[in-house]
Design a protein around this motif. Structure first.
Motif, PDB file in Angstrom:
ATOM      1  N   ALA A 655      -0.833 -13.542   7.990  1.00 34.61           N
ATOM      2  CA  ALA A 655      -1.700 -14.009   6.894  1.00 34.61           C
ATOM      3  C   ALA A 655      -2.065 -12.875   5.948  1.00 34.61           C
ATOM      4  CB  ALA A 655      -2.955 -14.652   7.473  1.00 34.61           C
ATOM      5  N   HIS A 656      -2.419 -11.708   6.502  1.00 30.60           N
ATOM      6  CA  HIS A 656      -2.849 -10.594   5.655  1.00 30.60           C
ATOM      7  C   HIS A 656      -1.693 -10.049   4.833  1.00 30.60           C
ATOM      8  CE1 HIS A 656      -6.757  -9.516   8.048  1.00 30.60           C
ATOM      9  NE2 HIS A 656      -6.740 -10.756   7.589  1.00 30.60           N
ATOM     10  N   ILE A 657      -0.523  -9.919   5.431  1.00 31.63           N
ATOM     11  CA  ILE A 657       0.619  -9.375   4.674  1.00 31.63           C
ATOM     12  C   ILE A 657       1.000 -10.312   3.536  1.00 31.63           C
ATOM     13  CG2 ILE A 657       3.077  -8.813   4.839  1.00 31.63           C
ATOM     14  CD1 ILE A 657       2.565  -7.720   7.614  1.00 31.63           C
ATOM     15  N   GLU A 658       0.935 -11.620   3.786  1.00 31.89           N
ATOM     16  CA  GLU A 658       1.254 -12.577   2.722  1.00 31.89           C
ATOM     17  C   GLU A 658       0.267 -12.455   1.562  1.00 31.89           C
ATOM     18  OE1 GLU A 658       3.665 -15.485   1.040  1.00 31.89           O
ATOM     19  OE2 GLU A 658       3.930 -14.402   2.937  1.00 31.89           O
ATOM     20  N   GLN A 659      -1.018 -12.294   1.889  1.00 27.31           N
ATOM     21  CA  GLN A 659      -2.027 -12.127   0.830  1.00 27.31           C
ATOM     22  C   GLN A 659      -1.809 -10.830   0.053  1.00 27.31           C
ATOM     23  OE1 GLN A 659      -5.843 -12.428   2.695  1.00 27.31           O
ATOM     24  NE2 GLN A 659      -5.538 -14.552   3.367  1.00 27.31           N
ATOM     25  N   HIS A 672      -7.025  -0.766  -7.193  1.00 18.39           N
ATOM     26  CA  HIS A 672      -6.397  -1.893  -6.488  1.00 18.39           C
ATOM     27  C   HIS A 672      -5.205  -1.415  -5.664  1.00 18.39           C
ATOM     28  CE1 HIS A 672      -4.185  -5.998  -6.791  1.00 18.39           C
ATOM     29  NE2 HIS A 672      -4.774  -5.828  -5.606  1.00 18.39           N
ATOM     30  N   GLU A 673      -4.428  -0.488  -6.217  1.00 16.63           N
ATOM     31  CA  GLU A 673      -3.248   0.014  -5.512  1.00 16.63           C
ATOM     32  C   GLU A 673      -3.629   0.706  -4.212  1.00 16.63           C
ATOM     33  OE1 GLU A 673       0.171   3.427  -6.151  1.00 16.63           O
ATOM     34  OE2 GLU A 673      -0.818   2.546  -7.904  1.00 16.63           O
ATOM     35  N   HIS A 677      -2.612  -0.597  -0.422  1.00 17.07           N
ATOM     36  CA  HIS A 677      -1.827   0.275   0.456  1.00 17.07           C
ATOM     37  C   HIS A 677      -2.498   0.458   1.807  1.00 17.07           C
ATOM     38  CE1 HIS A 677      -1.416   4.540   1.921  1.00 17.07           C
ATOM     39  NE2 HIS A 677      -0.216   4.040   2.166  1.00 17.07           N
ATOM     40  N   ASP A 678      -3.787   0.695   1.805  1.00 18.57           N
ATOM     41  CA  ASP A 678      -4.493   0.923   3.072  1.00 18.57           C
ATOM     42  C   ASP A 678      -4.430  -0.298   3.971  1.00 18.57           C
ATOM     43  OD1 ASP A 678      -5.131   3.454   2.249  1.00 18.57           O
ATOM     44  OD2 ASP A 678      -7.116   2.909   1.461  1.00 18.57           O
ATOM     45  N   GLN A 679      -4.675  -1.479   3.411  1.00 16.51           N
ATOM     46  CA  GLN A 679      -4.653  -2.689   4.242  1.00 16.51           C
ATOM     47  C   GLN A 679      -3.236  -2.995   4.757  1.00 16.51           C
ATOM     48  OE1 GLN A 679      -6.662  -6.014   2.349  1.00 16.51           O
ATOM     49  NE2 GLN A 679      -7.959  -4.606   1.180  1.00 16.51           N
ATOM     50  N   LEU A 680      -2.232  -2.814   3.891  1.00 12.08           N
ATOM     51  CA  LEU A 680      -0.861  -3.100   4.310  1.00 12.08           C
ATOM     52  C   LEU A 680      -0.410  -2.106   5.375  1.00 12.08           C
ATOM     53  CD1 LEU A 680       1.516  -4.979   3.790  1.00 12.08           C
ATOM     54  CD2 LEU A 680       2.305  -3.422   2.006  1.00 12.08           C
ATOM     55  N   ARG A 681      -0.815  -0.852   5.262  1.00 11.04           N
ATOM     56  CA  ARG A 681      -0.453   0.156   6.267  1.00 11.04           C
ATOM     57  C   ARG A 681      -1.008  -0.207   7.633  1.00 11.04           C
ATOM     58  NH1 ARG A 681      -3.596   4.004   7.966  1.00 11.04           N
ATOM     59  NH2 ARG A 681      -4.969   3.821   6.147  1.00 11.04           N
ATOM     60  N   ASP A 723       6.719   3.670  -1.102  1.00 10.80           N
ATOM     61  CA  ASP A 723       6.873   5.110  -0.877  1.00 10.80           C
ATOM     62  C   ASP A 723       5.783   5.646   0.046  1.00 10.80           C
ATOM     63  OD1 ASP A 723       9.103   5.138  -2.468  1.00 10.80           O
ATOM     64  OD2 ASP A 723       8.010   5.709  -4.291  1.00 10.80           O
ATOM     65  N   LYS A 724       4.562   5.174  -0.130  1.00  6.15           N
ATOM     66  CA  LYS A 724       3.471   5.645   0.724  1.00  6.15           C
ATOM     67  C   LYS A 724       3.617   5.124   2.155  1.00  6.15           C
ATOM     68  CE  LYS A 724       0.167   6.062  -3.092  1.00  6.15           C
ATOM     69  NZ  LYS A 724      -1.128   5.608  -3.645  1.00  6.15           N
ATOM     70  N   ILE A 725       4.079   3.876   2.279  1.00  5.38           N
ATOM     71  CA  ILE A 725       4.242   3.297   3.622  1.00  5.38           C
ATOM     72  C   ILE A 725       5.321   4.048   4.394  1.00  5.38           C
ATOM     73  CG2 ILE A 725       5.080   1.247   4.834  1.00  5.38           C
ATOM     74  CD1 ILE A 725       3.591  -0.429   2.808  1.00  5.38           C
ATOM     75  N   LYS A 726       6.372   4.456   3.731  1.00  5.78           N
ATOM     76  CA  LYS A 726       7.431   5.210   4.402  1.00  5.78           C
ATOM     77  C   LYS A 726       6.879   6.477   5.050  1.00  5.78           C
ATOM     78  CE  LYS A 726      11.519   3.837   1.776  1.00  5.78           C
ATOM     79  NZ  LYS A 726      12.595   4.319   0.864  1.00  5.78           N
ATOM     80  N   LYS A 727       5.982   7.168   4.293  1.00  2.15           N
ATOM     81  CA  LYS A 727       5.404   8.400   4.836  1.00  2.15           C
ATOM     82  C   LYS A 727       4.451   8.091   5.989  1.00  2.15           C
ATOM     83  CE  LYS A 727       5.709  10.773   0.377  1.00  2.15           C
ATOM     84  NZ  LYS A 727       4.953  11.446  -0.717  1.00  2.15           N
ATOM     85  N   ASP A 728       3.640   7.054   5.850  1.00  4.41           N
ATOM     86  CA  ASP A 728       2.679   6.715   6.895  1.00  4.41           C
ATOM     87  C   ASP A 728       3.373   6.310   8.188  1.00  4.41           C
ATOM     88  OD1 ASP A 728       0.663   7.217   5.087  1.00  4.41           O
ATOM     89  OD2 ASP A 728       0.476   5.121   4.466  1.00  4.41           O
TER      90      ASP A 728
END
Length: 733
Positions: A655-659, A672-673, A677-681, A723-728
């Motif tokens: 649910a969260h990823i879809e939102q 917003h960015e 990013h924080d929530q998706l990570r 790009d940020k998710i790849k590093k995390d």
């Protein structure tokens, strides 16, 4: 050397043969059907190019009279169009010009033409051994003299000629034809009294279908090896007393039949061309006209030296040194030992098959080999042997075993099949279909990568329903044992490529300007033109229809889904799909929604840089995947026994990823960015960790690749977040 053959075609060219019956569904005359058959048989003989295959053609009811008995009135209007000879392409085209229907009133006598054919065969073959055949084709529409039938039949029997009388025309249109057919039937019946071979057949659909079946070339057996079969060690002098050697011969059993090769030639002169190999070496030079510092110099062949590649370097060896590397061998078949035939794996039988028989010149060898083979059959053994065909030829390891289809009363034969060396074996390991071993050593017998009991049962039922080992003529399974025949049995199928090339050669040879589009199906839409050589490469339609319900159950149990054209993890193909959608949108802007919504396309893409001119209402849906459904489906498969974990991890993550992805599609703001990013990570880290615990890293890798495709398609914000998710997540590029 193959058996010599002498074949004469006696063809009726009367005026009635050239008429087309209105009721004829093929819109062809009787002569057209006859020429199809004759040209097919002659063309096949030209393809064979055998110098011992002789063909002759006699025309009946021709305007002129040209035969060895032309002075007698009974032999009028009969012409020898082609004397017995090896038929070549010029003869083929000459017959095409001369085999035409005659005018009314030029009728000749069919029986007299048969006598001329017998005379030509007798003169040509004399007392030599030939396979002799006469084929007579006529619609029998005019009166024929059947007197002295007994003498004709006796002569056919004495000459040992096989006569086939092929009658054309489906309907009996006159009393003359009815009387001729009755006399021909009596003619064939009387032949049986004298032991003559005379057969009367009707040219019908069966003959047309038979013409579509390729002719298998008959090859006279030729020994590829004559030598000794040794049982014991022929190299050790200490064991010479226990050595058994049997003279044997080797003949091909199964050998690859290659399709004809093309030949290069100069079209305007129709002459073949030769080839000359030129050797050149590239050297550094300051005098290079091209300015790249390289120059090519031609080298004579006798100045070349052979060598082997060793890394990036070529190690030279001269001819004398290469001779030293040749393995010294002597010809023979030396048995090394015996193994149980039941333990031989089918996959090691890797070559063409050969027969090993005792020498025909030695009765002792035949007795010895027969005893050896029967002992192997009784013990259920096979022999491992070393085979060398000629002096200093490389040795080959072979498996020798008795032919299981040879009865004890027949000649005993060994079958020989080549077996691999260790270097020939590719030892690939494939995952088990019955269990999965995790990286921690845990054995799983229930997993979504393993078939369930329902899947196995449905597959077993479908395989049994598609059994083709015993089918009736209609293509359905036989109810009674031994009452059907095997469909598409090995050794009874024809190579469609080989057959198509041969047929195209015959057709182009007869008609140089004709198209070869119809070499497989003579007339599409006609029942008889469905070539048997193609029919046997597909399962019988009635059998497929019978098993269709089981196939549907199997598809449902396996959850088989159609893969879209661009559903792939390779981004270059994904980009090709996007460009195709953009092109379609530019072509017809108003029909875009209807096109994209016709399938299961849930994921939307609002902005595409290359299609900014499109209206905002025409948002493009991509044929990809539903994140929420995908995550939950995986969680249900992996954690069906732990619903609490399913609710806490997978439902929340889906649910969260879809939102978050919907937010990425919206106009971005700097703050917003960061929040997105924080929530998706957090959600992706939870999914990644859970997949490792469940040993589902392959699912995670596939999921992440499709998610990264989704983010890349969402514009600059999606790329920045990716790009940020790849590093995390420490994911390499």
């Amino acid at each position: 050397m193959a058996d010599k053959q002498a074949t004469i075609f006696v063809l009726d060219l009367a005026n009635s043969m050239g008429k087309v019956d209105i009721a004829n569904e093929f819109n062809k005359s009787d002569l057209d059907f006859a020429l199809e058959y004759v040209f097919d048989k002659i063309g096949t003989k030209i393809i064979g190019a055998r110098k011992t295959d002789f063909v002759g053609v006699i025309g009946v009811s021709t305007p002129e009279t040209d035969n060895v008995m032309a002075n007698e009135l009974d032999y009028a209007h009969i012409s020898t169009l082609l004397p017995l000879k090896q038929v070549l392409l010029p003869d083929f085209r000459m017959l095409q010009q001369r085999l035409l229907p005659s005018k009314p009133g030029n009728e000749g006598d069919l029986v007299s033409a048969l006598l001329i054919a017998l005379f030509l065969i007798e003169q040509h073959c004399q007392k030599l051994k030939y396979i002799k055949q006469i084929t007579l084709l006529s619609n029998c529409e005019y009166a024929t003299n059947f007197l002295e039938m007994d003498q004709i039949v006796k002569r056919i029997a004495d000459l040992e000629v096989s006569v086939v009388i092929m009658t054309l025309g489906d309907e009996i249109t006159s009393d003359v034809k009815r009387d001729n057919l009755q006399k021909l039937s009596d003619f064939a019946a009387k032949a049986r009294e004298y032991g003559a071979q005379i057969e009367c057949v009707s040219y019908a659909r069966e003959v047309l279908i038979e013409m579509d079946i390729p002719t298998v070339r008959t090859i006279r057996p030729t020994a590829s090896f004559r030598g000794l079969l040794s049982i014991g060690d022929p190299f050790e002098e200490l064991y010479q007393d226990g050595l058994i050697q049997i003279p044997v011969e080797r003949y091909a059993c199964i050998k690859l039949a290659k399709a004809p090769n093309t030949t290069a030639y100069k079209s305007d002169t129709n002459s073949q061309i030769g080839r000359k190999i030129v050797y050149k070496v590239e050297l550094d030079s300051d005098e290079d006209p091209n300015g790249d510092g390289k120059i090519e110099i031609e080298v004579e062949k006798d100045k070349l030296t052979k060598g082997f590649r060793y890394g990036n370097t070529v190690i030279p060896f001269d001819n004398d040194e290469l001779e030293l590397l040749r393995f010294p061998t002597r010809p023979g078949i030396d048995i090394i030992g015996f193994v149980a035939l039941a333990g031989v794996k089918p996959w090691i039988l890797m070559s063409e098959t050969a027969y090993i028989v005792a020498s025909s010149k030695s009765e002792e060898a035949q007795i010895a080999l027969s005893s050896f083979i029967r002992a192997m059959r009784e013990q259920g053994l096979a022999a491992i042997a070393r085979y060398v065909s000629k002096v200093d030829n490389p040795p080959v390891m072979v498996l020798l075993f008795p032919d299981p289809e040879i009865l004890d009363t027949e000649r005993d034969i060994l079958l020989e099949v080549e077996v691999p060396f260790a270097e020939d074996v590719r030892s690939y390991k494939f995952p088990s279909l019955s269990l999965i071993k995790t990286t921690h050593g845990k054995i799983l017998t229930q997993h979504h990568h393993l078939p369930t009991t329902d899947m196995v049962a449905n597959m077993r039922a479908f395989v049994n329903a598609m059994d083709i080992s015993s089918l009736t003529e209609s293509g359905l399974p036989s109810d009674q044992p031994n009452n059907g025949r095997e469909f598409a049995a090995p050794g009874q199928l024809f190579d469609p490529i080989n057959a198509a090339i041969n047929r195209a050669i015959i057709q182009r040879g007869l008609n140089p300007d004709s198209s070869i589009d119809n070499v497989i199906s003579v007339e599409p839409g006609k029942e008889y033109s469905l070539a048997p050589l193609l029919r046997q490469t597909r399962p019988p339609k009635k059998l497929v229809d019978l098993a269709s319900d089981l196939a549907d159950h199997l598809v449902d149990s396996l959850n088989v889904q159609k893969v879209s054209k661009y559903a792939t993890n390779k981004r270059k193909f994904r980009q090709a799909g996007i460009e195709e959608l953009q092109s379609s949108a530019r072509t017809d802007k108003h029909d875009l929604k209807m096109l994209l919504n016709s399938g299961n396309k849930r994921l939307k893409l609002d902005r595409i840089d290359q299609a900014k001119e499109l209206d905002q209402a025409d948002k493009i849906d991509l044929d990809t995947f539903d994140l929420k459904s995908e995550i939950r489906r995986w969680g249900q498969r992996s954690l069906s026994s732990d619903p609490d974990t399913l609710d806490k991890v997978f439902d929340r993550a889906a649910a969260h990823i879809e939102q978050l992805l919907d937010q990425i599609d919206s106009p971005p703001l700097p703050e917003h960015e960061s929040a997105v990013h924080d929530q998706l990570r957090i959600e992706l880290q939870a999914l990644q960790g859970q997949s490792k615990e469940l040993d589902e890293e392959s699912w995670w890798n596939s999921f992440y690749i499709r998610l990264s495709d989704r983010l890349q398609m969402s514009g600059s914000l999606g790329i920045s977040v990716l790009d940020k998710i790849k590093k995390d997540l420490q994911i390499p590029d």
